[in-house]
Write a protein that holds these residues in place. Sequence first.
Motif, PDB file in Angstrom:
ATOM      1  N   GLN A 169       0.822  -1.186   0.000  1.00 29.61           N
ATOM      2  CA  GLN A 169       0.000   0.000   0.000  1.00 29.61           C
ATOM      3  C   GLN A 169       0.867   1.251   0.000  1.00 29.61           C
ATOM      4  OE1 GLN A 169      -2.730  -0.242   3.319  1.00 29.61           O
ATOM      5  NE2 GLN A 169      -4.197  -1.429   2.140  1.00 29.61           N
ATOM      6  N   VAL A 170       0.218   2.348  -0.409  1.00 27.99           N
ATOM      7  CA  VAL A 170       0.898   3.634  -0.383  1.00 27.99           C
ATOM      8  C   VAL A 170       0.149   4.550   0.572  1.00 27.99           C
ATOM      9  CG1 VAL A 170       1.844   3.470  -2.706  1.00 27.99           C
ATOM     10  CG2 VAL A 170      -0.451   4.377  -2.380  1.00 27.99           C
ATOM     11  N   GLN A 171       0.855   5.527   1.086  1.00 24.94           N
ATOM     12  CA  GLN A 171       0.229   6.557   1.913  1.00 24.94           C
ATOM     13  C   GLN A 171      -0.076   7.757   1.032  1.00 24.94           C
ATOM     14  OE1 GLN A 171       2.988   4.684   3.385  1.00 24.94           O
ATOM     15  NE2 GLN A 171       1.191   3.565   4.096  1.00 24.94           N
ATOM     16  N   LEU A 172      -1.275   8.296   1.184  1.00 26.41           N
ATOM     17  CA  LEU A 172      -1.767   9.367   0.324  1.00 26.41           C
ATOM     18  C   LEU A 172      -2.192  10.563   1.163  1.00 26.41           C
ATOM     19  CD1 LEU A 172      -4.028   7.105  -1.929  1.00 26.41           C
ATOM     20  CD2 LEU A 172      -1.715   7.904  -2.443  1.00 26.41           C
ATOM     21  N   VAL A 173      -1.814  11.754   0.706  1.00 23.48           N
ATOM     22  CA  VAL A 173      -2.187  12.981   1.406  1.00 23.48           C
ATOM     23  C   VAL A 173      -2.742  13.973   0.382  1.00 23.48           C
ATOM     24  CG1 VAL A 173      -1.405  14.902   2.827  1.00 23.48           C
ATOM     25  CG2 VAL A 173      -0.422  12.615   3.164  1.00 23.48           C
ATOM     26  N   GLU A 174      -4.013  14.337   0.555  1.00 25.98           N
ATOM     27  CA  GLU A 174      -4.652  15.299  -0.340  1.00 25.98           C
ATOM     28  C   GLU A 174      -4.466  16.724   0.165  1.00 25.98           C
ATOM     29  OE1 GLU A 174      -7.715  11.808  -0.020  1.00 25.98           O
ATOM     30  OE2 GLU A 174      -6.410  12.940   1.317  1.00 25.98           O
ATOM     31  N   SER A 175      -4.530  17.656  -0.772  1.00 28.15           N
ATOM     32  CA  SER A 175      -4.522  19.080  -0.440  1.00 28.15           C
ATOM     33  C   SER A 175      -5.207  19.840  -1.566  1.00 28.15           C
ATOM     34  CB  SER A 175      -3.085  19.593  -0.250  1.00 28.15           C
ATOM     35  OG  SER A 175      -2.338  19.421  -1.426  1.00 28.15           O
ATOM     36  N   GLY A 176      -5.535  21.097  -1.282  1.00 26.20           N
ATOM     37  CA  GLY A 176      -6.082  21.961  -2.319  1.00 26.20           C
ATOM     38  C   GLY A 176      -7.562  22.236  -2.233  1.00 26.20           C
ATOM     39  N   GLY A 177      -8.245  21.616  -1.285  1.00 25.92           N
ATOM     40  CA  GLY A 177      -9.664  21.895  -1.150  1.00 25.92           C
ATOM     41  C   GLY A 177      -9.909  23.284  -0.597  1.00 25.92           C
ATOM     42  N   GLY A 178     -11.180  23.681  -0.588  1.00 28.08           N
ATOM     43  CA  GLY A 178     -11.513  24.993  -0.056  1.00 28.08           C
ATOM     44  C   GLY A 178     -12.898  25.417  -0.460  1.00 28.08           C
ATOM     45  N   LEU A 179     -13.159  26.700  -0.256  1.00 22.86           N
ATOM     46  CA  LEU A 179     -14.452  27.297  -0.583  1.00 22.86           C
ATOM     47  C   LEU A 179     -14.297  28.129  -1.849  1.00 22.86           C
ATOM     48  CD1 LEU A 179     -17.390  28.122   0.133  1.00 22.86           C
ATOM     49  CD2 LEU A 179     -16.399  29.954   1.534  1.00 22.86           C
ATOM     50  N   VAL A 180     -15.184  27.921  -2.797  1.00 23.27           N
ATOM     51  CA  VAL A 180     -15.125  28.641  -4.066  1.00 23.27           C
ATOM     52  C   VAL A 180     -16.543  28.938  -4.538  1.00 23.27           C
ATOM     53  CG1 VAL A 180     -15.066  26.530  -5.449  1.00 23.27           C
ATOM     54  CG2 VAL A 180     -14.062  28.631  -6.358  1.00 23.27           C
ATOM     55  N   GLN A 181     -16.692  30.021  -5.275  1.00 23.60           N
ATOM     56  CA  GLN A 181     -18.004  30.340  -5.824  1.00 23.60           C
ATOM     57  C   GLN A 181     -18.283  29.497  -7.055  1.00 23.60           C
ATOM     58  OE1 GLN A 181     -17.987  34.614  -6.499  1.00 23.60           O
ATOM     59  NE2 GLN A 181     -18.994  34.957  -4.511  1.00 23.60           N
ATOM     60  N   ALA A 182     -19.555  29.308  -7.342  1.00 24.99           N
ATOM     61  CA  ALA A 182     -19.950  28.582  -8.544  1.00 24.99           C
ATOM     62  C   ALA A 182     -19.303  29.226  -9.773  1.00 24.99           C
ATOM     63  CB  ALA A 182     -21.464  28.571  -8.684  1.00 24.99           C
ATOM     64  N   GLY A 183     -18.809  28.361 -10.661  1.00 26.93           N
ATOM     65  CA  GLY A 183     -18.102  28.843 -11.838  1.00 26.93           C
ATOM     66  C   GLY A 183     -16.601  28.951 -11.643  1.00 26.93           C
ATOM     67  N   GLY A 184     -16.165  28.838 -10.412  1.00 22.15           N
ATOM     68  CA  GLY A 184     -14.745  28.943 -10.112  1.00 22.15           C
ATOM     69  C   GLY A 184     -13.999  27.634 -10.325  1.00 22.15           C
ATOM     70  N   SER A 185     -12.721  27.657  -9.971  1.00 23.15           N
ATOM     71  CA  SER A 185     -11.844  26.504 -10.180  1.00 23.15           C
ATOM     72  C   SER A 185     -11.037  26.192  -8.926  1.00 23.15           C
ATOM     73  CB  SER A 185     -10.864  26.790 -11.338  1.00 23.15           C
ATOM     74  OG  SER A 185     -11.549  26.993 -12.542  1.00 23.15           O
TER      75      SER A 185
END
Length: 119
Positions: free
Chosen positions: A1-17
């Motif tokens: 198995q591998v260890q995985l760490v996510e990042s980059g989430g947040g709050l954004v308005q509709a239509g955003g990226s």
Amino acid sequence: QVQLVESGGGLVQAGGSLRLSCAASGRTFSVYSMGWFRQAPGKEREVVARIGWSERNSYYADSVKGRFTISRDNAKNTVYLQMNNLKPEDTAVYYCAAALPPSMKFDSWGQGTQVTVSS
């Protein structure tokens, strides 16, 4: 198995990226199939996109086709999910996962990152 760490989430308005990143441990990252999944409150976890060793081997859920792009950088042991034209219904906890071929069972999971899209 591998260890995985996510990042980059947040709050954004509709239509955003947003761009999510998933950093993996280990020296054999390139052989793994990688996937992004999401789970919204009160709903089951669903696959968003997955990618094989090559970006030519990619799959997208119908709900995100044309808006999301999965990619990987094997030199950095990282998989990305570029999310454009976000909609409120994309709000969920997003998880990165790994599967070791030939099995397609995703059995390594990250802790998840929250994505909230406001209308």
